[in-house]
Design an enzyme around this catalytic site. Structure first.
Site, short mmCIF file in Angstrom:
data_model
loop_
_atom_site.label_atom_id
_atom_site.label_comp_id
_atom_site.label_asym_id
_atom_site.label_seq_id
_atom_site.Cartn_x
_atom_site.Cartn_y
_atom_site.Cartn_z
N PRO A 200 0.84 -1.20 0.00
CA PRO A 200 0.00 0.00 0.00
C PRO A 200 0.88 1.25 0.00
O PRO A 200 2.06 1.17 0.33
CB PRO A 200 -0.78 -0.12 1.31
CG PRO A 200 0.08 -0.95 2.20
CD PRO A 200 0.92 -1.84 1.33
N SER A 202 2.80 4.42 1.22
CA SER A 202 3.29 4.70 2.58
C SER A 202 2.60 5.94 3.16
O SER A 202 2.56 6.12 4.37
CB SER A 202 4.81 4.87 2.58
OG SER A 202 5.18 5.88 1.69
N GLY A 252 0.40 4.69 -10.62
CA GLY A 252 1.33 5.70 -10.13
C GLY A 252 1.97 6.44 -11.30
O GLY A 252 1.36 6.53 -12.38
N GLU A 274 -1.43 1.77 -14.74
CA GLU A 274 -2.32 2.93 -14.85
C GLU A 274 -1.47 4.11 -14.40
O GLU A 274 -1.21 4.28 -13.21
CB GLU A 274 -3.55 2.69 -13.97
CG GLU A 274 -4.70 3.59 -14.31
CD GLU A 274 -4.80 4.74 -13.34
OE1 GLU A 274 -4.20 5.81 -13.66
OE2 GLU A 274 -5.44 4.60 -12.30
N LEU A 275 -1.01 4.90 -15.38
CA LEU A 275 0.06 5.87 -15.10
C LEU A 275 -0.44 7.32 -15.20
O LEU A 275 -1.62 7.58 -15.12
CB LEU A 275 1.23 5.58 -16.04
CG LEU A 275 1.68 4.10 -16.02
CD1 LEU A 275 2.78 3.85 -17.04
CD2 LEU A 275 2.11 3.67 -14.63
C1 SIN Z 1 -6.73 7.87 -10.23
O1 SIN Z 1 -6.61 9.06 -10.15
O2 SIN Z 1 -5.77 7.12 -10.28
C2 SIN Z 1 -8.09 7.20 -10.25
C3 SIN Z 1 -9.19 8.12 -10.41
C4 SIN Z 1 -10.52 7.44 -10.53
O3 SIN Z 1 -10.67 6.22 -10.37
O4 SIN Z 1 -11.47 8.16 -10.82
#
Ligand code: SIN
EC number: 1.2.1.16
Length: 504
Positions: A200, A202, A252, A274-275
């Site tokens: 998770p 930090s 990230g 998912e960047l």
């Molecule tokens: C994110 O900012 O990584 C996710 C945003 C969302 O799920 O709406």
């Protein structure tokens, strides 16, 4: 409800203590790791901050490399010895129960989430519901993992496919959605029959621990979930390189995502990434301007501007610039910045000082190159990681904010003359996560939706995130899709079984 937070150490302590002692179930506030089926208190711990006071909220177990190796091997055993042979119906039932428990504990999880992340309590509770929606969604998807029967080109033969769990998944999540980014990854993993090892964030480890406790309460077998908070950067490397991990899922920065993707190739692990984003938000002159201003507020100032899908560049047609800017500034003026748990607050602090510094740098750079501050523009005096919600006008492509995700409450307004200009400007970035535009012309809606180079498009809305909608990017915003009917496939492999010499 707690409302005082003037930044002195004593009041900060009161703020935290009051909030924590207001939890209906104080046992959800957990500082330990969860390894091999046990809550583990490590000798070394790290500080977690409460952003509105910039003081320490608590100290959490700091896992080491050896803990990750042990957790991976425990998760592997759980995976192969029993979890992968449970039925989809059994896994679905656990997920449904988990969903119910998360919703029943919304107030407590929302409070913990707000305390460690800074977002307002109402946003935090909204996030808890959003997080639960992925659990509910994948409880149903578990039992929809159909295979195929395929006509064979060979006589007396048939080809079948089975969807199988990919194996142990390494899960690395961000601090901006401490609950939803965990469930969006691990609910489909569990639905598919995978076990998980989670690192998770930090900054916000407490929410993950609370969700874990509820998952166990719902009947998830303990070794199927392993949670290892840490400050050690080598942990991510371990998850990306250890042969026991078959897939990594990361949300990230693009820089870290690229590094993890490279490391994962060593064992040809599957990766979902998912960047970063640099979302354009285009307002055409034929748009409903009130709707557009409302959409911009949600899309820009949700989570104080700290979402990957935030409008990073507001691109407005010249003829409506003045009218749209006035509406946006009016709405920004009404925002009330303050501690997340104060019921009057509509805009919380940023998660840390580097978020404040980056927003300030983007404002200073833009202003030094000719942009004008319509409202906000600075960090207020006092403690806490605050930055005033800001609108800049006269923003141009040579400014930092055109190319770099601010991740803060800064709405920079660019202008354009023609539809072709708007599309060119919107696509002038290496990122391709989300894009938005407002128009009432259906021809334009279809044209521009196709032309925007991004994985998700919002038309006449700033809200695109939902369990049923595929979430993910193109270009340097990564690959893989989360949520939706596609999300479970990220955690499955397809096995084909050819049965020959059948007496057909
Ligand atoms: C994110 O900012 O990584 C996710 C945003 C969302 O799920 O709406």
């Amino acid at each position: 409800m707690v409302s005082e937070s003037n930044g002195t150490a004593a009041s900060a302590e009161t703020y935290h203590q009051k909030a924590i002692s207001s939890l209906k179930d104080g046992s959800l506030f957990i500082a330990e790791a969860f390894i091999d089926g046990e809550w583990v208190k490590k000798e070394k711990e790290f500080d977690v901050y409460e952003p509105s006071t910039a003081t320490v909220l608590g100290r959490v177990s700091n896992c080491e490399l050896a803990d990750f190796k042990a957790a991976i091997s425990s998760a592997e055993k759980a995976q192969t010895e029993f979890w992968e042979s449970t039925t989809a119906a059994q896994r679905g039932a656990i997920l449904r129960k988990w969903n119910d428990l998360i919703l029943a504990n919304t107030d407590d999880i929302g409070t913990i989430l707000s305390l460690e992340n800074g977002k307002t309590l109402s946003e935090a509770k909204g996030e808890v519901a959003y997080a639960a929606s992925f659990v509910a969604w994948f409880a149903e998807e578990a039992t929809r993992a159909y295979g195929d029967t395929i006509p064979s080109s060979t006589p007396h033969t048939t080809v079948l496919t089975f969807k199988e769990p990919i194996g142990v998944c390494g899960i690395i999540t961000p601090w901006n959605f401490p609950a939803a980014m965990i469930t969006r990854k691990i609910a489909p993993a569990f639905a598919a029959g995978c076990s998980v090892v989670i690192k998770p964030p930090s900054e916000t480890p407490y929410t993950c621990a609370a969700l874990t406790k509820l998952a166990l309460q719902a009947g998830l077998p303990p070794k199927v979930i392993q949670v290892l908070p840490t400050k050690d950067r080598a942990a991510a490397t371990e998850l990306a390189t250890n042969a026991g991990v078959k897939k990594i899922s990361f949300t990230g920065s693009t820089g870290v995502g690229k590094m993890l993707a490279k490391l994962a190739t060593g064992t040809l692990k599957r990766a979902s990434l998912e960047l970063g984003g640099n979302a354009p938000f285009i307002v055409f002159e034929d748009a409903d301007l009130d709707l557009a201003a409302e959409g911009a507020m949600f899309c820009k100032f949700r989570c104080s501007g700290q979402t990957c899908v935030c409008a990073n560049r507001i691109i407005v047609q010249e003829s409506i610039l003045e009218a749209f800017t006035a509406k946006l500034v009016e709405k920004v003026k009404a925002l009330k910045t303050g501690p997340g748990l104060d019921p009057n607050t509509t805009q919380g602090p940023l998660v840390n000082k580097s978020g404040v510094d980056k927003t300030a740098q983007h404002v200073q750079d833009a202003v030094s190159k000719g942009a004008k501050i319509a409202i906000g523009g600075s960090a207020p005096e006092g403690s806490g990681f605050y930055f005033s919600p800001t609108v800049l006008t006269g923003v141009t492509e040579d400014m930092l904010v055109a190319n770099d995700e601010t991740f803060g409450p800064l709405a920079p307004i660019f202008t354009f003359k023609t539809e072709a200009d708007a599309v060119r400007l919107a696509n002038a970035t290496e990122f391709g996560l989300a894009g938005y535009f407002f128009s009432k012309d259906i021809g334009r809606v279809m044209r521009v939706a196709r032309k925007l180079e991004c994985g998700m498009v919002g038309v006449n809305t700033g809200k695109i995130s939902a369990a049923e909608a595929p979430f993910g990017g193109v270009k340097e915003s990564g690959y893989g899709r989360e949520g939706s009917m596609y999300g479970i496939a990220e955690y499955q492999t397809i096995k084909s079984v050819t049965i020959g010499n059948l007496n057909l």
